[in-house]
Design a protein around this motif. Structure first.
Motif, PDB file in Angstrom:
ATOM      1  N   UNK A 125       0.803  -1.232   0.000  1.00 16.51           N
ATOM      2  CA  UNK A 125       0.000   0.000   0.000  1.00 16.51           C
ATOM      3  C   UNK A 125       0.834   1.278   0.000  1.00 16.51           C
ATOM      4  N   UNK A 126       2.120   1.149  -0.301  1.00 19.90           N
ATOM      5  CA  UNK A 126       2.973   2.320  -0.498  1.00 19.90           C
ATOM      6  C   UNK A 126       3.473   2.312  -1.938  1.00 19.90           C
ATOM      7  N   UNK A 127       3.792   3.506  -2.430  1.00 14.92           N
ATOM      8  CA  UNK A 127       4.190   3.629  -3.834  1.00 14.92           C
ATOM      9  C   UNK A 127       5.624   4.170  -3.924  1.00 14.92           C
ATOM     10  N   UNK A 128       6.434   3.451  -4.695  1.00 12.58           N
ATOM     11  CA  UNK A 128       7.854   3.779  -4.824  1.00 12.58           C
ATOM     12  C   UNK A 128       8.133   4.214  -6.266  1.00 12.58           C
ATOM     13  N   UNK A 129       8.761   5.367  -6.389  1.00  9.12           N
ATOM     14  CA  UNK A 129       9.032   5.904  -7.720  1.00  9.12           C
ATOM     15  C   UNK A 129       9.965   4.979  -8.502  1.00  9.12           C
ATOM     16  N   UNK A 130       9.602   4.724  -9.759  1.00  8.73           N
ATOM     17  CA  UNK A 130      10.395   3.862 -10.642  1.00  8.73           C
ATOM     18  C   UNK A 130      10.994   4.711 -11.754  1.00  8.73           C
ATOM     19  N   UNK A 131      12.307   4.596 -11.932  1.00  9.39           N
ATOM     20  CA  UNK A 131      12.996   5.413 -12.934  1.00  9.39           C
ATOM     21  C   UNK A 131      13.234   4.624 -14.213  1.00  9.39           C
TER      22      UNK A 131
ATOM     23  N   UNK B  23      14.222   1.735  -8.183  1.00 10.40           N
ATOM     24  CA  UNK B  23      13.174   2.424  -7.428  1.00 10.40           C
ATOM     25  C   UNK B  23      13.777   3.200  -6.260  1.00 10.40           C
ATOM     26  N   UNK B  24      13.025   4.199  -5.811  1.00 13.88           N
ATOM     27  CA  UNK B  24      13.398   4.949  -4.617  1.00 13.88           C
ATOM     28  C   UNK B  24      13.083   4.089  -3.400  1.00 13.88           C
ATOM     29  N   UNK B  25      13.941   4.128  -2.383  1.00 14.91           N
ATOM     30  CA  UNK B  25      13.740   3.287  -1.206  1.00 14.91           C
ATOM     31  C   UNK B  25      12.673   3.812  -0.256  1.00 14.91           C
ATOM     32  N   UNK B  26      12.230   5.042  -0.482  1.00 16.83           N
ATOM     33  CA  UNK B  26      11.262   5.677   0.411  1.00 16.83           C
ATOM     34  C   UNK B  26       9.897   5.696  -0.281  1.00 16.83           C
TER      35      UNK B  26
END
Length: 279
Positions: free
Chosen positions: A161-167, A172-175
């Motif tokens: 239920x959390x979303x991690x930015x994908x480049x 992905x971002x760890x936060x």
């Protein structure tokens, strides 16, 4: 007769010389007692040279001592401590991830930051997947700035239920965050397969911009027949079944497929390309 006269003459000169030396000695002693002693000019010059040499030897010592004193004074002053840390570039999610990855703390000594500048920059690049480069600089004496450049964002990965930015690099971002930019597609089901997530990210990055903007969700749904199977939900209500390795090449024809469809349905691109209505 001649030799005797010479001996007398030499003896007379020697006596005169001794008297003269004695006279000078007495005058010298008198001058010392009277406080009027004037040293030999040659002695003055020798003392002057020695003083200059001593002064030249003392300068480096005084310089080292002065610098040591200044550094010691600076190290105990608040100005030698980290007062603030800011990040230039990136959104809130990336900035938080960069600050955490830096490992820097408020009021930390700048003496422990500047020598490790390259290590801090590398640590951030390694831990924050969407950061392409980092440049650390110290401004206004004790304010640290981290200027970053990012890889292009292509979506968000959902985990618990959390979303991690994908480049676009597939990292992905760890936060993670609860809210995200809805203009990007969301990737589901890739939690246990980072290699295929990276492959899918590279495929999506290669898709034409207009078609990429039509993608809403990408679900990883492998089967026994196709371990690279993905189920894609489009913003217009259609769905696409595709294979990761051929995704970008086939999905780019999406506008042509939908132009021939008279219904909202599912387009199967695993083998060939055909569409059928939703059940």
């Amino acid at each position: 007769m001649f030799k005797k006269e010479n001996n007398k003459s030499s003896s007379s000169k020697f006596k005169k010389w001794r008297k003269l030396q004695e006279k000078r000695r007495l005058e010298h002693e008198k001058a010392q007692h009277a406080g009027r002693y004037h040293p030999d000019p040659g002695l003055k010059m020798t003392n002057s040279i020695q003083k200059r040499r001593l002064f030249r030897k003392t300068i480096p010592l005084l310089t080292i001592f002065g610098l040591t004193a200044l550094i010691s004074l600076y190290s105990i002053m608040p100005i030698s401590r980290l007062a603030s840390l800011d990040v230039s570039g990136g959104d809130k999610q990336t900035k938080i991830a960069v600050i955490k990855a830096s490992g820097l703390n408020y009021y930390e000594s700048l003496f422990s930051i500047w020598p490790d500048k390259s290590k801090i920059e590398k640590r951030i690049s390694d831990k924050v997947g969407n950061v392409k480069s980092v440049k650390l600089s110290i401004r206004r004496f004790n304010h640290v700035n981290l200027a970053i450049t990012e890889y292009r964002t292509i979506g968000y990965v959902e985990r618990d239920n959390l979303y991690y930015k994908l480049s676009s690099s597939g990292m992905t971002v760890n936060y993670g965050v609860e809210d995200f930019d809805g203009s990007y597609p969301v990737f589901y089901g890739f939690n246990n397969n980072r290699r295929l997530l990276k492959d899918m990210a590279l495929q999506v990055d290669s898709v034409d911009r207009k078609v990429r903007g039509c993608i809403s969700e990408i679900h990883f749904e492998p089967s026994k027949v196709d371990p690279e199977r993905v189920h894609v939900y489009m913003n217009d209500g259609n769905e696409v079944i595709a294979q990761i390795s051929t995704f970008s090449r086939k999905i780019n024809y999406y506008p042509q497929y939908t132009a021939k469809m008279k219904f909202k349905g599912i387009i199967d691109l695993e083998v060939g390309a055909y569409a059928y209505p939703k059940n």
